[in-house]
Structure formats: structure tokens, C-alpha cells
Design a protein around this motif. Structure first.
Motif, mmCIF file in Angstrom:
data_model
loop_
_atom_site.group_PDB
_atom_site.id
_atom_site.type_symbol
_atom_site.label_atom_id
_atom_site.label_comp_id
_atom_site.label_asym_id
_atom_site.label_seq_id
_atom_site.Cartn_x
_atom_site.Cartn_y
_atom_site.Cartn_z
ATOM 1 N N UNK A 198 33.673 28.598 -15.455
ATOM 2 C CA UNK A 198 32.639 29.627 -15.533
ATOM 3 C C UNK A 198 33.219 31.016 -15.258
ATOM 4 N N UNK A 199 34.181 31.083 -14.358
ATOM 5 C CA UNK A 199 34.782 32.381 -14.063
ATOM 6 C C UNK A 199 35.536 32.909 -15.285
ATOM 7 N N UNK A 200 36.261 32.025 -15.957
ATOM 8 C CA UNK A 200 36.911 32.425 -17.218
ATOM 9 C C UNK A 200 35.883 32.957 -18.203
ATOM 10 N N UNK A 201 34.774 32.224 -18.298
ATOM 11 C CA UNK A 201 33.697 32.603 -19.214
ATOM 12 C C UNK A 201 33.213 34.024 -18.921
ATOM 13 N N UNK A 202 32.899 34.281 -17.662
ATOM 14 C CA UNK A 202 32.335 35.583 -17.323
ATOM 15 C C UNK A 202 33.355 36.702 -17.500
ATOM 16 N N UNK A 203 34.635 36.374 -17.320
ATOM 17 C CA UNK A 203 35.664 37.382 -17.588
ATOM 18 C C UNK A 203 35.710 37.712 -19.074
ATOM 19 N N UNK A 204 35.519 36.708 -19.908
ATOM 20 C CA UNK A 204 35.527 36.978 -21.351
ATOM 21 C C UNK A 204 34.305 37.794 -21.769
ATOM 22 N N UNK A 205 33.187 37.576 -21.076
ATOM 23 C CA UNK A 205 32.001 38.398 -21.358
ATOM 24 C C UNK A 205 32.319 39.867 -21.058
ATOM 25 N N UNK A 206 33.029 40.095 -19.953
ATOM 26 C CA UNK A 206 33.431 41.462 -19.601
ATOM 27 C C UNK A 206 34.377 42.048 -20.646
ATOM 28 N N UNK A 207 35.310 41.224 -21.105
ATOM 29 C CA UNK A 207 36.257 41.698 -22.117
ATOM 30 C C UNK A 207 35.527 42.092 -23.401
ATOM 31 N N UNK A 208 34.489 41.329 -23.700
ATOM 32 C CA UNK A 208 33.681 41.635 -24.879
ATOM 33 C C UNK A 208 32.986 42.988 -24.704
ATOM 34 N N UNK A 209 32.519 43.250 -23.499
ATOM 35 C CA UNK A 209 31.897 44.559 -23.225
ATOM 36 C C UNK A 209 32.903 45.670 -23.458
ATOM 37 N N UNK A 210 34.114 45.434 -22.989
ATOM 38 C CA UNK A 210 35.154 46.436 -23.136
ATOM 39 C C UNK A 210 35.465 46.661 -24.624
ATOM 40 N N UNK A 211 35.531 45.543 -25.361
ATOM 41 C CA UNK A 211 35.842 45.640 -26.787
ATOM 42 C C UNK A 211 34.756 46.441 -27.515
ATOM 43 N N UNK A 212 33.503 46.168 -27.193
ATOM 44 C CA UNK A 212 32.435 46.878 -27.890
ATOM 45 C C UNK A 212 32.296 48.315 -27.406
ATOM 46 N N UNK A 213 32.711 48.585 -26.179
ATOM 47 C CA UNK A 213 32.681 49.970 -25.700
ATOM 48 C C UNK A 213 33.502 50.848 -26.634
#
Lengths: 423, 423
Positions: free
Chosen positions: A121-136
């Protein structure tokens, strides 16, 4: 087997970055309403029990109602009670203890399997953050364009205006009035940074003042400085490989002004390394820029001229005393959460802790709102459209205490006579 | 320029899948507290105005307080009021209308830029969903393992037990008691599906009954059927390329039982194609499995034997009448939201609408909780540990009305004498 977890008090109340509720949750209130009759039936005053097949529907966690309290007081109380209940709730009624060893081993094994779940789950939530960064990065050119237009560094294109008109038509329905045609020669032309047009004056100040939480923080004195606010952006932490802290940073861009020399002020929100119990990142702390105030321009202080009498010589002199005062710019000096050590050793006074937690929650909520709601749709905050989507609380005004979110100025201990108060 | 949006009533209250608040938000209540004094100062009773540089701090959206209402009543009222306010809030005080044409054109252009933002944001949120789907595949083997252990189809490994013991030590602190060593010959061996061990009896029934919202739905009769619930899983929609609807599906797996012939029951939650205003997916509707009840075993009905008299012949006969009744299994026949057409044409009675919205919200909240909280950490719901993290509402019990979430049975219109009531 008891499954009693020692929850650090600060983690109980910290809003999570992914999941901070933006609206009230009446349905949750309903779900968790106290179930006093259940407690009375069980004949136990000081211990809750989770449901078990033999215990029927006794799984409700209840607590005798406290009447006459407003929602915010209830929330505080419930935090306190929750802290104490953590030693009561979740204690088994004996059902689990009564199970055969084989079943107990199976339950323990499931807890072991759960540890692996949490890692993934921690990996998952880190990837969600990375996605935010990518879309930023994809949103950035649109925010650049917004900045150019608001500052008048560039004229709007006819395509932008046409798309905006289409939106106004949808938004306004019958009330829609078309954009008037500009009279010949009234529009600025050949706009550049050096030859700016009208832009949209006080765009960000107006947008922030339409946010109820922010409007509360902005004083009339602050407004003069915030007229120079030309942009707010979000970026993601860590900013470079190797930095550990995850989170986000708000950057406030200012045009040259009489108040401070900083061109940007930043506020960073840092997540804890471990996910909270519900599987979301949880705030660890926030850090703000130091503001380089110009002489006597510090908006977070009010100055007082006092007469001071020397007790020995009985001579008096005038001194200038600074007091902390309400200001939006206190946002850049966020409250500091107590260390877990200090909490565990009981070094923090309970009342202080309550006050601190409330100020922390407000600070996190404001940061979250800027990131999730104001920056993405600033034009709607400027026009007021965003207000239509605000949850309107019908609570009785009387239920709320007026709260002073600023630190109280220190008790005056000198032998002073107040002469004047100057802002 | 007025920016008045006609919000379909159902979108005002629909919780969003990504953002349904799981806990109360005292801080938001604080932020959106009514600001009656501001309204009085502005001397306007029926129109709010967004802040503008000239209007100072008048951007707060307020409404005169209504006292003596509990939170759930306030929430309902606020929905109603919000519907009406949508024609008032966000109307400009004239500030925007007063701006020069050049500035108005710039504001309109920003609205146009915002359209592009929304398009990118939708891509973003779709990728967040894809990430959920990707990680669901990584979680699946752990959930398979959980199922094997709870059903006794496989013995726990010593590594699983050791990891679980480590967790218990952390959770229980001083109260930790080590797992007792099994007496020789007491553990089942060579476990397979055909030769199962003890597993964890009534694992899911116990877990669901520790969730306050679900416990409310589960009757004693339901419990007999739910003893056969052997797993609950989430999957993501669309399930195959080409299907349009996005959302998620809960699948309930049952062992053979006396109540129905289905091996699985499903409940699908479908998102609207467009993001909600706040940039999250919003529920469109939920769809449940049809349950193939065995004869006279329908738990969602109670049966009544009535004497019916023929008014002409005056002869009587016995008939069996089915009434809808409270049952967890009504979860598979979710309420149907009214169509936007029906809403716009005012075909839906206001009271009916309120009731419907409340039932919809409860249904969405339960689905959301199963997906986000119960399935991921079912063992904590079984042991009661999850209850420690529940928000405890200190609201006065008296503030809540008891609500009947079931449909009322139809008014009896025949000339009947009640003979008996049979479950």
C-alpha cells in the motif's frame, strides 16, 4: 488477546493529505452516533466490546452523550475521549481469548499477512504522489498562461475568449449576458512584460478573500501587501533525488513592494514516512519562509510605545515593544507539533495541546485547500463561482466560541504605562 | 457578469468516490460557520456577494443560524438551502460588472483556460483509477491467502505467525500475551480444501458486525445467511476493453446455504463520466445482483397470513402476503436516483427526494467503507482493532431522530383480518 494500540495523540487528529474531508460528513455522524442503550444492556460502564458471534450486535462504540456543546467543542472532547478510549475500545469481550489455539494462530497469521499488505500500500500511495507530480507538469503551462493574462503581459486569444464565453453560457443559463464588444481603441495592444495591459487587478487577493478560511486570516493591513501577490504554485517534495521528505510546497510570488524584500514566500507541508492507519499519508509538519520585513513593516507585529520607569532611579524612558498580532503572514510561521517524546513524558499541558492541535489542523486545512481547490480553479474563486460549491453549514452561530488563533502576547511583567498603540 | 450555475440537486450531495469523508471535519465546520454579522453589515437579506477589493471581507457565505437541530437535520436543511442558494450565491455584487471591458475579456479568457485544465484533470483521475486497478492485482495474492487461512484450507506458516506476533507486540504493548503453544496433537494437519482445519469461524460476519453502519443493517435472520459469507473482493470497472462505465464492483462469495442459490452476489458502483466540480469522480448509480432465494427464504421479506373476505360471496380464504422488511440483503437492491429530467420537471416530491438522497448517501458510504476500509484490513475489523481508529461522535443522542431507512410497506387496502406474522 487484546489489540490495544497506543496511538500518539497527534496522529489521531492529523488530517491526511489525500483524504482531508472538505465537506462535513453527515452520514458518518449518523453511522457513529452513540449507542447508549447497547452499553447499558451489556451492563459494563467502562469497557466496550467488539462484536463476536456470541455477542450479537454489541459492536457499536458508544459514549454517553454530552449535551449543550457546539460541534467544535464536541470535536475537541471527542479527541480527548478518544485518547482515553484507546485503552478501552478494541479490548475483546473474551470472545477471541476463548477461541481454540488453532484459531488464534490463524488470526495471528492474518495479522502477519496484513504487514505485507501495508508495504504494498505504501508503494501504491507513493505512485499516486508521483502521478500528481507528473500531471503538475502538464498543468503548468496553463498556470503560466493564467499568470500572463492576470498581469497583462499578454492579450487573451480569441480562442480563449470563445471557450470562456461558452463556459459563461453554461454557467449562467438564462442570466447569461455576452461579453460587450470593446469600443475601438480601448484595448491595450502589443502587450509584453514591459508594456503590460490592464490584466486583472488584485486577482489573487480577491480570490483568497473569497475563501472563508483565508478571508479570516487576511487583515486590512495584509491586503496592501497581498495586492502584490502575482501567483501561487504547488510543487512536490522531494524536489531532487536523494531528498527524503515527501510532501508539497506552496510558493507565493510577489511583485516588489514596501513590506518585504522576498520575491517568493514558501510553505512546505511534509508527510510522515509511514502511512497513517487508514492508508493515507499523514502530515508530519509544515515549514514556512522567513520573511525579510522592511523597517517597521512587519505585518505580524503591532508596535506599542511604552513609558518605562526605573524602580531605583524613578526615571522614565520611552521604549518600543512588539506584540504578535493577527496576520495572514503568520501562515509562514506555522505551529510546531510537540515531539512524541514530549507527549509521552506528559510535558505538554492538556489545554496547550488542544489549542495547538486546533491551530495545526487549521494550518493543514488551509494548505490543503490552497493546493486542491484554490490554485486549480483560481478564476472561480475570483468570480465567486467556487462559493456555490462550498458546503454551507447551518449550525447555530451561538454554538461556536470565538477563538483567537494567534498566540496571546506575553503577560506584561514590566512596570509600564501604556502610551500608544501603533500599527 | 453573474456566474450562477444550475447544479442538479443530486450532484450537490453525492459523495465522491475519491473523497468521501470518512471522519467528521470539525475544521471545515469551523471554516464554514455562518457569519451572520457580515450579512447584517451589508444590509442585504437575500443576496450574498463574493469579495472584491471594494467589498472588503464580505466574501463569507452565511445563513442565519437555525438552532435546536441535530447535525443530521442540519445537513439535510443545508442541502435544501444550498439548492436554493445556488441562485443567490456567487452573484456578483457588481464589482465584476463594473470592470473595464479589457479586464472582463481577461476574466473570460481565464475561464477558457480552465476548460483545458478540466480535460487534463480527467486524464489524471483516470490514471489514478488505473493505478488502483494495477495495485489490486498486487494485493490479490494476500487476499487469496487470507481466504485460505480463514477457511482452514491451509495452515499458517511459521513466518506468517512470527510476523503477526510482532504486530501484536507493537499493538498491545504492556498487555501483550504471547500466543500459547498448541498442545501436542491439537492442531489439524495436512489441510486442504477437502480436509479443512478450524480456520476462523464466522470471520466475515464478525468483521461486518464490528462496522457500525453494517451492524445496523444485519438482522439476526441475516446472520444465519452471512455465516456462509467466505470472502469479499473489490474489482474495477470497466472489466473489459470497450465497456464504458468506470467504477468498482464488490463481490460477496458464499458457501452453499439454505437461503439462496447464488454463489456470489455483486454490487457495482458506477461513476459519472464527468468529474464533479471538485475534480473527483462522482457516483452515478449502484447496481446489485438479483438474489435467487430458496422457497420462503427471502430475508428481505416478511410474510403474513391473512384472511380475505370476498365482499360479494362473504366467503373467506387464507392468503400469504409478503412485506418488505429490514435486511442486510437489501444492500443488493440499492435506491435508484431520480433522473435529471424528473428533477427538472419537479416530478419528485421534496420529502421523497430527501429520503431518497439520504438512503443513497448511506448506500454509497457503505460501499465506500467496504472498499476502502473493511476489505483492506478485514482482520482488524474481526478483532476490533479497526474500531480504535473510528471517529467517535460525542453528539447528544437526543439530537438524532430514529430513521427508518427501509421503504414503508404499502398501506393495506384490502379488507383483511390479520391472522399471523411469520418470518
Amino acid at each position: 488477546m487484546s489489540s490495544n494500540v497506543n496511538i500518539p495523540q497527534s496522529s489521531v487528529t492529523a488530517p491526511t493529505p489525500q483524504n482531508t474531508p472538505l465537506t462535513n460528513a453527515p452520514i458518518t455522524q449518523h453511522l457513529s452516533r452513540p449507542t447508549v442503550p447497547d452499553i447499558q444492556e451489556s451492563g459494563e460502564d467502562d469497557e466496550e466490546e467488539p462484536a463476536s458471534p456470541s455477542a450479537g450486535k454489541s459492536g457499536n462504540v458508544g459514549q454517553a452523550g454530552v449535551s449543550g456543546l457546539g460541534p467544535s467543542q464536541q470535536a475537541i472532547l471527542s479527541q480527548l475521549v478518544q485518547g482515553r478510549l484507546s485503552s478501552l475500545v478494541g479490548k475483546s469481550s473474551g470472545y477471541i481469548e476463548s477461541l481454540p489455539v488453532e484459531v488464534k494462530r490463524n488470526i495471528t497469521a492474518l495479522k502477519g499477512v496484513q504487514v505485507d499488505f501495508t508495504k504494498i500500500q505504501k508503494e501504491h500511495k507513493k505512485e499516486v504522489l508521483e502521478l500528481e507530480r507528473k500531471f503538475a507538469a502538464r498543468y503548468a503551462p496553463l498556470f503560466d498562461r493564467r499568470r500572463e493574462i492576470t498581469l497583462g503581459h499578454s492579450a487573451p486569444t480569441s480562442a480563449e475568449i470563445a471557450a470562456g464565453e461558452e463556459e459563461s453560457r453554461k454557467d449562467d443559463g438564462e442570466d447569461y449576458t455576452p461579453l460587450p464588444a470593446p469600443a475601438a481603441g480601448t484595448l491595450s495592444t502589443n502587450l509584453t512584460k514591459e508594456n503590460p495591459g490592464a490584466g486583472i487587478p488584485e486577482f489573487w487577493l480577491t480570490a483568497l478573500r473569497n475563501h472563508i478560511g483565508l478571508a479570516d486570516l487576511i487583515t486590512e493591513r495584509d491586503a496592501d501587501a497581498l495586492k502584490h501577490l502575482v501567483d501561487i504554485r504547488v510543487s512536490y517534495l522531494p524536489e531532487k533525488e536523494g531528498d527524503a521528505a515527501m510532501g508539497f510546497k506552496l510558493t507565493f510570488f510577489f511583485s516588489p513592494n514596501d513590506f518585504f524584500t522576498n520575491e517568493t514566500l514558501t510553505k512546505s507541508y511534509i508527510y510522515r514516512d509511514e502511512l497513517g492507519y487508514e492508508g493515507d499519508f499523514v502530515y508530519e509538519r509544515a515549514v514556512g519562509s522567513e520573511i525579510n520585513w522592511k523597517d517597521e513593516k512587519d505585518l505580524t507585529k503591532s508596535f506599542e510605545i511604552k513609558k518605562q520607569r526605573n524602580k531605583n532611579t524613578n526615571r522614565t524612558r520611552l521604549i518600543r515593544k512588539a506584540h504578535p498580532t493577527d496576520s495572514f503572514f503568520n501562515f509562514f510561521s506555522p505551529p510546531i507539533p510537540p515531539s512524541e517524546d514530549a507527549l509521552e513524558n506528559g510535558e505538554v499541558d492538556e489545554e496547550e495541546l488542544e489549542d495547538l492541535e486546533e491551530r495545526l489542523e487549521l494550518d493543514y486545512q488551509i494548505g490543503e485547500d490552497l493546493k486542491e481547490r484554490v490554485i486549480p480553479r483560481a478564476v472561480d474563486w475570483f468570480t465567486g463561482k467556487a462559493l456555490e460549491y462550498e458546503d454551507i453549514d447551518m449550525g447555530d452561530e451561538d454554538e461556536f466560541d470565538d477563538e483567537d488563533l494567534e498566540e496571546d502576547s506575553d503577560e506584561e511583567e514590566e512596570d509600564d504605562d501604556e502610551v500608544g498603540h501603533r500599527h
